[in-house]
Design a protein around this motif. Structure first.
Motif, PDB file in Angstrom:
ATOM      1  N   ASP A  67       0.966   1.933  10.814  1.00  0.00           N
ATOM      2  CA  ASP A  67       1.995   1.425   9.739  1.00  0.00           C
ATOM      3  C   ASP A  67       2.897   2.387   9.223  1.00  0.00           C
ATOM      4  N   SER A  70      -0.407   5.207   7.859  1.00  0.00           N
ATOM      5  CA  SER A  70      -1.653   5.494   8.281  1.00  0.00           C
ATOM      6  C   SER A  70      -2.193   4.772   9.636  1.00  0.00           C
ATOM      7  N   GLN A  94      -9.533  -4.618   6.670  1.00  0.00           N
ATOM      8  CA  GLN A  94      -8.997  -3.734   7.602  1.00  0.00           C
ATOM      9  C   GLN A  94      -9.751  -2.384   7.075  1.00  0.00           C
ATOM     10  N   HIS A  96      -8.553   2.047   7.530  1.00  0.00           N
ATOM     11  CA  HIS A  96      -7.535   2.943   7.814  1.00  0.00           C
ATOM     12  C   HIS A  96      -8.088   4.518   7.566  1.00  0.00           C
ATOM     13  N   HIS A  98      -7.254   8.552   6.060  1.00  0.00           N
ATOM     14  CA  HIS A  98      -6.460   9.590   5.453  1.00  0.00           C
ATOM     15  C   HIS A  98      -6.822  11.097   5.689  1.00  0.00           C
ATOM     16  N   GLU A 102      -9.092  12.082   0.450  1.00  0.00           N
ATOM     17  CA  GLU A 102      -8.619  11.927  -0.816  1.00  0.00           C
ATOM     18  C   GLU A 102      -9.711  12.085  -1.741  1.00  0.00           C
ATOM     19  N   HIS A 115     -11.309   4.498   4.999  1.00  0.00           N
ATOM     20  CA  HIS A 115     -11.639   3.559   4.080  1.00  0.00           C
ATOM     21  C   HIS A 115     -11.422   2.088   4.520  1.00  0.00           C
ATOM     22  N   VAL A 117     -11.441  -1.477   3.787  1.00  0.00           N
ATOM     23  CA  VAL A 117     -10.830  -2.168   2.579  1.00  0.00           C
ATOM     24  C   VAL A 117     -11.445  -3.710   2.835  1.00  0.00           C
ATOM     25  N   VAL A 129     -13.268  -1.018  -1.669  1.00  0.00           N
ATOM     26  CA  VAL A 129     -13.086  -0.115  -0.690  1.00  0.00           C
ATOM     27  C   VAL A 129     -14.297   0.976  -0.435  1.00  0.00           C
ATOM     28  N   ARG A 164       3.374  -4.684   3.569  1.00  0.00           N
ATOM     29  CA  ARG A 164       1.917  -5.031   2.929  1.00  0.00           C
ATOM     30  C   ARG A 164       2.093  -6.489   2.767  1.00  0.00           C
ATOM     31  N   SER A 196      -8.405   2.730  -8.314  1.00  0.00           N
ATOM     32  CA  SER A 196      -7.300   1.906  -7.831  1.00  0.00           C
ATOM     33  C   SER A 196      -6.796   2.213  -6.382  1.00  0.00           C
ATOM     34  N   THR A 198      -4.913   3.878  -3.431  1.00  0.00           N
ATOM     35  CA  THR A 198      -4.687   5.410  -3.617  1.00  0.00           C
ATOM     36  C   THR A 198      -3.031   5.552  -2.897  1.00  0.00           C
ATOM     37  N   THR A 199      -2.461   4.529  -3.063  1.00  0.00           N
ATOM     38  CA  THR A 199      -0.909   4.548  -2.461  1.00  0.00           C
ATOM     39  C   THR A 199      -0.430   3.407  -3.437  1.00  0.00           C
ATOM     40  N   TRP A 208     -14.417   1.044  -6.111  1.00  0.00           N
ATOM     41  CA  TRP A 208     -14.759   2.069  -4.952  1.00  0.00           C
ATOM     42  C   TRP A 208     -16.328   2.310  -4.567  1.00  0.00           C
TER      43      TRP A 208
END
Ligand code: SG4
Ligand code: ZN
Length: 255
Positions: A67, A70, A94, A96, A98, A102, A115, A117, A129, A164, A196, A198-199, A208
Motif C-alpha cells: 500500500d 507496508s 488485515q 501488515h 513494519h 516499532e 500487526h 489489526v 492490534v 485508507r 494509538s 503508529t501511522t 494494543w
C-alpha cells in the motif's frame, strides 16, 4: 485530501503533526499532542492481557498488496477470524509488517514486527492490534506465515494511490498456513496497553496486545521484505507510564 507522510526527513515521524495539505488544517496533529501514543517500550510494567484468546487462522484465503507504506494482507472472508481481546469480540481486518520493529521489548528492538489489526464486532470504529516480533534466524525455514507470503512478494504491485478505508482492487490471493502463531499466542505472554495508530493520523483509543515471544524470520525472507518495504517504523522514546517524550520533542518542548 491528506498530506503524504514518510519515515525520514521533512515528512518523517517527528514532523507528521505539522504536515498540511491546505496550509490551514493539520490532520496529523495528534501525532504530537496525543497522550497515549504508540509504539512504546514493552516492560514488565505493562500489564499482562486478560480474557484474551486469539484465534488466528490455521489456513484461509488472503489478498496481498503493497500500500506504499507496508505489505498488507487482507482476509477474503471478512468475518473469518474472530478473537477475544480483553474480553471483547473482535475480527481480523488485515495484517501488515513494519521493518524494523516499532515496539521494543525491555529496550530491545527486533528486525520485523507484524500487526494484526482487528475491529470490534459490534463497533467497527474500535480497533485492537495484536503485535508480534520476529527474530532473525540463519537456520530453518522461518515462520509458516512468512513461508506462505514469500512466493507472493515478487509479483507485488504498488497501487496507484492507496486511500485508507476505500475498497481497492486487491492483488494476488493465496492460501496461508499459520500454525506457529496459533500455538504460541496465549494469555501469559501478551502484554496490553491503550495506545494509538503508529501511522498518521495517530488516532488514539487503539487497544494494543503485544506478544512477548518472537516468531522466526530467515535472512532470505527478511532481505526480500526489505527490498519491498524499506524502513517503516515509527521509533519513539515512549515509556509505558511516563508521558510520550517524542511528542514533546516534536512540539519543541523539553519536558
Ligand atoms: C500501516 O500503514 C497499514 O498499512 C495501515 O493499514 C494501518 O492503518 C496503519 O499501518 C496503522 O496501523 O497497526 N501500525 S498500526 O497502528 O489499520 C490501519 C491500512 O491502511 C487503520 C489498511
Ligand atoms: Zn502497524
Amino acid at each position: 485530501t491528506l498530506p503524504p507522510y514518510t519515515y525520514s526527513g521533512e515528512t518523517g515521524p517527528l514532523l507528521w503533526h505539522s504536515l498540511t495539505a491546505d496550509g490551514k488544517s493539520f490532520p496529523y496533529e495528534k501525532c504530537a499532542t496525543g497522550k497515549q501514543q504508540s509504539p512504546i517500550d514493552i516492560t514488565d510494567e505493562v500489564p499482562l492481557a486478560v480474557n484474551t484468546t486469539t484465534t488466528f487462522p490455521f489456513s484461509g484465503e488472503f489478498s496481498i498488496e503493497d500500500d506504499g507504506h507496508s505489505i498488507v494482507v487482507t482476509p477474503l472472508k471478512p468475518d473469518g477470524y474472530k478473537s477475544i481481546l480483553g474480553g471483547e469480540v473482535y475480527k481480523l481486518s488485515q495484517f501488515h509488517f513494519h521493518l524494523s520493529s516499532e515496539h521494543r521489548l525491555r529496550h530491545e528492538s527486533f528486525p520485523l514486527e507484524v500487526h494484526f489489526v482487528h475491529t470490534k464486532l459490534d463497533d467497527e470504529n474500535k480497533l485492537a492490534v495484536v503485535g508480534i516480533f520476529f527474530d532473525l534466524v540463519d537456520t530453518g525455514s522461518g515462520d509458516a506465515l512468512l513461508q506462505s507470503i514469500y512466493p507472493k512478494l515478487d509479483g507485488l504491485q504498488k497501487p496507484k494511490h492507496s486511500r485508507r478505508g476505500e475498497q481497492e482492487k486487491h492483488g494476488d490471493s493465496f492460501e496461508v498456513q499459520m500454525h506457529s502463531i496459533n500455538n504460541i499466542v496465549d494469555n501469559s505472554h501478551i502484554r496490553s496497553y491503550p495506545g494509538s495508530l503508529t501511522t498518521p493520523p495517530c488516532s488514539e483509543g487503539v487497544s494494543w496486545y503485544v506478544v512477548e515471544e518472537p516468531l522466526a524470520v530467515t535472512v532470505k525472507q527478511f532481505n526480500k521484505m526489505k527490498k519491498i518495504m524499506k524502513f517503516n517504523s515509527r521509533i519513539t522514546q515512549n515509556d509505558y507510564s511516563s508521558p510520550p517524550k517524542e511528542n514533546l520533542l516534536a512540539l519543541g518542548k523539553t519536558s
